[in-house]
Design an enzyme around this catalytic site. Sequence first.
Site, PDB file in Angstrom:
ATOM      1  N   ASP A  15      22.875  35.444  45.669  1.00 51.89           N
ATOM      2  CA  ASP A  15      23.550  35.617  46.951  1.00 51.89           C
ATOM      3  C   ASP A  15      23.852  37.096  47.114  1.00 51.89           C
ATOM      4  OD1 ASP A  15      23.440  32.950  47.543  1.00 51.89           O
ATOM      5  OD2 ASP A  15      25.458  32.496  46.857  1.00 51.89           O
TER       6      ASP A  15
ATOM      7  N   ASP B 191      22.521  22.980  53.896  1.00 59.60           N
ATOM      8  CA  ASP B 191      23.831  23.026  53.234  1.00 59.60           C
ATOM      9  C   ASP B 191      24.537  21.729  53.588  1.00 59.60           C
ATOM     10  OD1 ASP B 191      23.899  25.554  51.961  1.00 59.60           O
ATOM     11  OD2 ASP B 191      24.387  26.564  53.831  1.00 59.60           O
TER      12      ASP B 191
END
Lengths: 237, 291
Positions: free
Chosen positions: B9, B128
Site C-alpha cells: 500500500d 473490498d
Amino acid sequence: MPDEAGRPCVAIVDYGLGNLFSVAQACRHAGLDSAITSAPDDLWRADGVILPGVGAFGHAMRTLDRLGLRSTLIEVAAAGKPVVGICLGFQLLFSESCEFGTHAGLGIVDGVVENLRDAAPAAATGRRLKVPHVGWLGIHRASTGRSDDGWTGTLLAGVPDGAPMYFVHSFYARPARDTATLATARFGELAYCCAIQAGDVFGCQFHPERSGADGLRLYDNLARHLGVKAAAQSLPW
Amino acid sequence: MIRIIPRLDIKGPNLVKGIHLEGLRVLGRPEVFARTYYQTGADELLFMDAVASLYGRNSLLDVVERTARETFIPLTVGGGLRSLDDIAAVLRAGADKVAINTAAIGNPDLIEAAAERFGSSTIVVHIDAKRSAGGRWIAWTENGREPSTLDAVDWARRAADLGAGEILITSIDREGTGQGYDLDLTRAIADAVPLPVIACGGAGTGDHVRVAIADAHADAVCVASMLHYGVAQRLLERGFQFEGAGQFKVLAEKRDFGRVQPSDIPTLKRHLIDAGIACRIADSAEPADAR
C-alpha cells in the site's frame, strides 16, 4: 544494425498491445539496445524483431494489417532475421486462431491456436481450472521432435528443465509438426506446446521478461545470438 | 502453482500499512521492499495507491517505473484508477495489470471497455468486501470508506461476465488484523467465478495462507504485514534508519506486531510445499513443482 557501441539492436513491435516497457527493460538488462516501433523499415534495420502482445488475436492481426506489418513480419522472418514472438505474439506466428471466430495468423509456423477452456475441462483434483490461466508453470523439454536432447543452441539454453515461467493466456498453440516444439507445459491434464523454434524464429507462450532470472536467460541468449550474427554479417568479405 | 503476492500500500513516496484499511503507518520506501520481495521469490507484486483520490498520482507512477526497471515479475497497480486514460498511464509506466474497484462499481462498462482495449488478462477487478447481516458481504468503494449497494459475490459474477481477467477479494473486516483471511468470503467468490481469485486481507501466519488455498480455493494470495514487518525487522537489526517511520520503529523495537508473525517468502513457501501445495521456488534452486 548494431549501434555505435557495437551492441545489437532489436525492434520491439508496437501495435498498441502489451507491456512493451517490461520487454525493453529485459533487453536493457541483457545489454541489448531496443527500439519500440511500428515502422516496417525499423524492423528491416534491426538485428532482430520481438513481437510481444497481450489481448485478442483478431484485433491484433487487424492492427498489424493497418500498420503494414503483416507482410513485413512474414518477409523479415523469411529473410532469416531472428523473430521472437511472446504470448499473443507467439500465437500470431501460427496459421490461424479460433479466438472469437476464425482468424488467419502470420502463418510463419504451421499450426492452430485453440481455446484452453475447451481443452482442459477439469483438474485431477476435481476442482475446475480457471481460465484465463494466470500464473507460473514449469516448462519441460519436449519429449518428441528435436533430435538433440536439450535446449543447447536455442533461446532456452541454460534454463533448467522444469523451470517455472509466468503465463497469462486463455488460448494455446498446437503446432502442425512436433519438430517445432521446444518446450511443453501442463495445464490440468493438457500438456501443450509453450515454446517453439524453427530456424531463427522463436516463440513462447510465457513472458520471459516477467519470469525472474530464468526468464532473463532467454534475453541473454538472444543478445548473444544477435551479437554473433551481427558480427558475422559485418565481416568485410 | 499458487502465487504469493506481496501487497504494498503506497501513500505518496512511502509504503504504509493500516488496519481495516485505516490508521496508516509509514514503513519505508516501497522500492526497497519490492526489490527484497523480487529477490526472495515473490511471484508477483501488487501496488495499491492508498490515497489516490486525495493527492496527485505522479509519485505513484514514479514508484511504478522505478520498480518495473529492476523487478522482472508481474506488477499489478490499483487504487483510484478512474478511466481508460488512468489505466493506460499506469501500464505505460511499466505495470502489467491494473486493479479497478470504485470506478468499476460506478460504471461497470469500464470493465468491458478496459478488457477490450487492454485485454481481459490485464484487468483485475478488486472488491473490498465487508460482512453484513445474513452471512453476506457488501462491496465497498473509496478504499473501504463508502458502502455500495452491491452484494460482493453477485458483483464478482457480474465483473467476470463483463470481461475481468481476475478477481482480487479483500476482506475489510480482516485487513491488517493478522486474524487470517475471511475464508467464507474467499470460498464464496472463488467458487462463484470461473476466473483466478486472489485472496487478500488478514494473513498473520503461514497457516492462514495454507487454509486460504486448501480450504477456501484461492488461486493466489496477497500478503502484506507478515512480509513487511519481517523485512522491517531485519532492516532495523542491521541498523537501517527509517525516515518518517518513527511510529513503526517503536512498534518494531518492542516487537509489538499483534497477531502478525513476521516472516519471509521462502519460509512461507516451505510451509506450503510441506503441506503439498505447489509453489514456485525462485530461479530453480529447488524442484519447482511439488505435484
